[in-house]
Design an enzyme around this catalytic site. Structure first.
Site, PDB file in Angstrom:
ATOM      1  CB  SER A 143      -0.898   0.091   1.171  1.00 54.07           C
ATOM      2  OG  SER A 143      -1.814   1.508   0.976  1.00 54.07           O
ATOM      3  CE  LYS A 164      -3.176  -2.245  -0.256  1.00 56.46           C
ATOM      4  NZ  LYS A 164      -3.731  -2.098  -1.423  1.00 56.46           N
ATOM      5  CG  HIS A 185      -4.939  -0.816   3.971  1.00 52.41           C
ATOM      6  ND1 HIS A 185      -5.076  -0.244   2.360  1.00 52.41           N
ATOM      7  CD2 HIS A 185      -4.021  -0.089   4.512  1.00 52.41           C
ATOM      8  CE1 HIS A 185      -4.436   0.819   2.597  1.00 52.41           C
ATOM      9  NE2 HIS A 185      -3.793   1.058   3.570  1.00 52.41           N
ATOM     10  CG  ASN A 186      -7.272  -1.653  -0.585  1.00 53.35           C
ATOM     11  OD1 ASN A 186      -6.361  -1.449   0.042  1.00 53.35           O
ATOM     12  ND2 ASN A 186      -7.250  -1.554  -2.067  1.00 53.35           N
ATOM     13  CD  GLU A 230      -7.527   3.196  -0.174  1.00 52.58           C
ATOM     14  OE1 GLU A 230      -6.536   2.635   0.312  1.00 52.58           O
ATOM     15  OE2 GLU A 230      -7.773   3.307  -1.265  1.00 52.58           O
TER      16      GLU A 230
HETATM   17  C1  6PG Z   1      -3.385   1.551  -1.482  1.00 50.84           C
HETATM   18  C2  6PG Z   1      -4.553   1.507  -2.276  1.00 50.84           C
HETATM   19  C3  6PG Z   1      -4.538   0.963  -3.556  1.00 50.84           C
HETATM   20  C4  6PG Z   1      -5.846   1.057  -4.417  1.00 50.84           C
HETATM   21  C5  6PG Z   1      -6.250   2.383  -4.721  1.00 50.84           C
HETATM   22  C6  6PG Z   1      -7.502   2.733  -5.467  1.00 50.84           C
HETATM   23  O1  6PG Z   1      -3.208   1.026  -0.520  1.00 50.84           O
HETATM   24  O2  6PG Z   1      -2.074   2.113  -2.124  1.00 50.84           O
HETATM   25  O3  6PG Z   1      -5.374   0.949  -1.385  1.00 50.84           O
HETATM   26  O4  6PG Z   1      -4.116  -0.222  -3.505  1.00 50.84           O
HETATM   27  O5  6PG Z   1      -5.550   0.307  -5.449  1.00 50.84           O
HETATM   28  O6  6PG Z   1      -6.397   2.928  -3.582  1.00 50.84           O
HETATM   29  O7  6PG Z   1      -8.680   1.698  -5.379  1.00 50.84           O
HETATM   30  P1  6PG Z   1     -10.131   1.896  -5.744  1.00 50.84           P
HETATM   31  O8  6PG Z   1      -9.895   2.242  -6.965  1.00 50.84           O
HETATM   32  O9  6PG Z   1     -10.628   0.588  -5.452  1.00 50.84           O
HETATM   33  O10 6PG Z   1     -10.517   3.228  -5.062  1.00 50.84           O
END
Ligand code: 6PG
Length: 482
Positions: free
Chosen positions: A128, A183, A186-187, A190
């Site tokens: 990430s 991970k 994590h997303n 996010e």
């Molecule tokens: C990271 C992010 C990355 C992810 C983008 C876009 O941890 O660096 O999570 O892996 O691909 O944030 O995600 P979306 O296109 O689903 O918003």
């Protein structure tokens, strides 16, 4: 064989990761399906370290010292399977393939099993931090065997982000798919975090009639509080940005359809099958979904519904106090979203037999990754102390924080509902909190309904066993065999 490590896939993330490795003194073999991209990479970055460009997979594999480490950074799905197969065909037993893309953890489990049968270590590694993180230090979440971790550890510790206390933001999460699972969550977090920030913005924009630049200033201030985080920081930057072409705030020029690549959706799908309510993340995914429903939204504009004036009942003198309520509501909702995400990781750990150290997960999210935030120090302390075992919400630091912010949380949701500004993650997080607090839930009624229409049975509060009521003869309970 001269290179210490190889990278397959030289798009943005792969190129940055290769450069990061080279900058730390590793000799890096690089390969891309289209050689032009490899040439381009060499033209731009060859001076940054020692690279070994290859035209074929065979040449790439031959250039690696043994046991070989090949990191792949290609599109999830079939392209990843194709590359794995090509590599495995020419690699030897004991070699390691690291998939650093955003793979679905069940794919990682399948691939790990297939590769293990051929004597090759397969490591699904969450990475990430976007392009910049990959270059300057990402947060890394590798799964896979202990043996592969021994080999990868020094290299990953060198290239990973360093937390403020100097610890590298990488840890062996657990076997097979554990790294990609973490991970994925994590997303999911996010998504919830971004949606909460977006809701806060919307409440200030429509409810308090503030300008993007004013709201940007607020986020800048918030970044000096418990909310100190990368996402809050970049939000201020986005809101201050003026569009070159029109002179308008850029946020007003950007089409309001949020994209997504699927990891948030996976987080929710997986949570559903593990029966963990991740309501904050789910609402965040659905909010992105609604934003993209063009036909539906156009219809709602063409054939509009009536609703209240979005302006809050907050006069100018009360404005700053209300902004503080929003900050507190954001903080409380954010704790709920993290607590739910960690619950999902714990449930998966149990289900898949991964021994995941939650404090460690929080520690490696402190720097490098997109959800990096000051309060992750507190989260890791909470897990370390054992007070967050059931839920982060019970750790004293967070419990008292939520308790203190609760009136603000309600005040914000109340105004939002009254004035018709949607805040699905604020309100669903509050509902989760209230559900959790409730001694009795109306689930008893649902059990009654299920028993009536489908003889699905229920349990009683005053007696063990499984019961069914003969509904045609009200009031006569019949004891069913278990
Ligand atoms: C990271 C992010 C990355 C992810 C983008 C876009 O941890 O660096 O999570 O892996 O691909 O944030 O995600 P979306 O296109 O689903 O918003």
């Amino acid at each position: 064989a001269e290179a210490n490590v190889g990278v397959v896939g030289l798009a943005a993330m792969g190129a940055s990761l290769s450069r990061n490795l080279a900058r730390h003194g590793y000799k890096v073999a690089v390969y891309n399906r289209t050689y032009a991209r490899t040439e381009n990479f060499m033209k731009n970055y060859a001076s940054e370290g020692e690279f070994f460009p290859s035209k074929t997979v065979r040449e790439f594999v031959d250039s690696l010292e043994k046991p070989r480490v090949a990191i792949i950074m290609v599109k999830a799905g079939q392209p990843t399977d194709d590359v794995i197969e090509e590599l495995a065909a020419v690699m030897d037993k004991g070699d390691i393939i690291v998939d650093a893309g955003n793979a679905y953890f069940k794919d990682t489990m399948r691939r790990e099993k297939a590769m293990a049968a051929r004597g090759i270590h397969f490591v699904g590694c969450g990475v990430s931090g976007g392009e910049e993180g990959a270059l300057l230090g990402p947060s890394m979440m590798p799964g896979g065997s202990d043996e592969s971790w021994e080999r990868l550890k020094p290299m990953f510790e060198a290239i990973a982000a360093k937390a403020s206390d100097g610890t590298p933001c990488v840890a062996h999460i657990g076997p097979n798919g554990a790294g990609h699972f973490v991970k994925m969550v994590h997303n999911g977090i996010e998504y919830a975090d971004m949606q909460l920030i977006a809701e806060s913005y919307d409440l200030m924009r429509r409810g308090l009639k503030m300008t993007p630049a004013e709201i940007g200033d607020v986020f800048e201030q918030w970044n000096k509080t418990d909310l100190d985080s990368y996402l809050v920081e970049i939000t201020a930057e986005v809101l201050h940005k003026v569009d070159d072409k029109t002179g308008m705030p850029l946020v007003d020029v950007i089409v309001d359809h949020a994209g997504m690549k699927g990891t948030g959706t996976w987080t929710v799908q997986t949570a559903l099958s593990l029966e963990v309510p991740v309501t904050g993340i789910a609402e965040a995914v659905f909010a992105r979904g609604l934003s993209g429903q063009t036909e539906l939204r156009e219809k709602a504009q063409a054939d509009p519904f009536d609703g209240p004036d979005p302006k809050f009942d907050v006069d100018d003198e009360q404005r700053d106090d209300f902004i503080e309520h929003i900050r507190k509501a954001l903080y409380a909702s954010k704790i709920v979203a993290y607590a739910q995400g960690f619950n999902e990781i714990a449930a998966a750990g149990k289900h898949y037999g991964w021994d995941i150290d939650m404090a460690e997960v929080a520690r490696i999210w402190r720097a490098g990754c997109i959800i990096r935030a000051k309060f992750l120090d507190r989260i890791s302390e909470a897990f370390e102390s054992g007070t967050a075992d059931i839920s982060l919400l019970f750790a004293p630091y967070f419990k008292s924080g939520i308790q203190e912010d609760e009136p603000s949380w309600r005040a914000v949701v109340e105004q939002a509902v009254r004035h018709g500004i949607p805040c699905p993650v604020f309100s669903s997080s509050l509902a989760y909190f209230d559900g959790l607090r409730s001694k009795r839930l109306p689930a008893s009624l649902i059990q009654g309904q299920r028993d009536l229409f489908g003889a699905h049975t229920y349990q009683r509060v005053d007696e063990p066993g499984v019961f069914h009521t003969l509904w045609t003869e009200p009031g006569k309970p019949e004891i069913k065999e278990k």
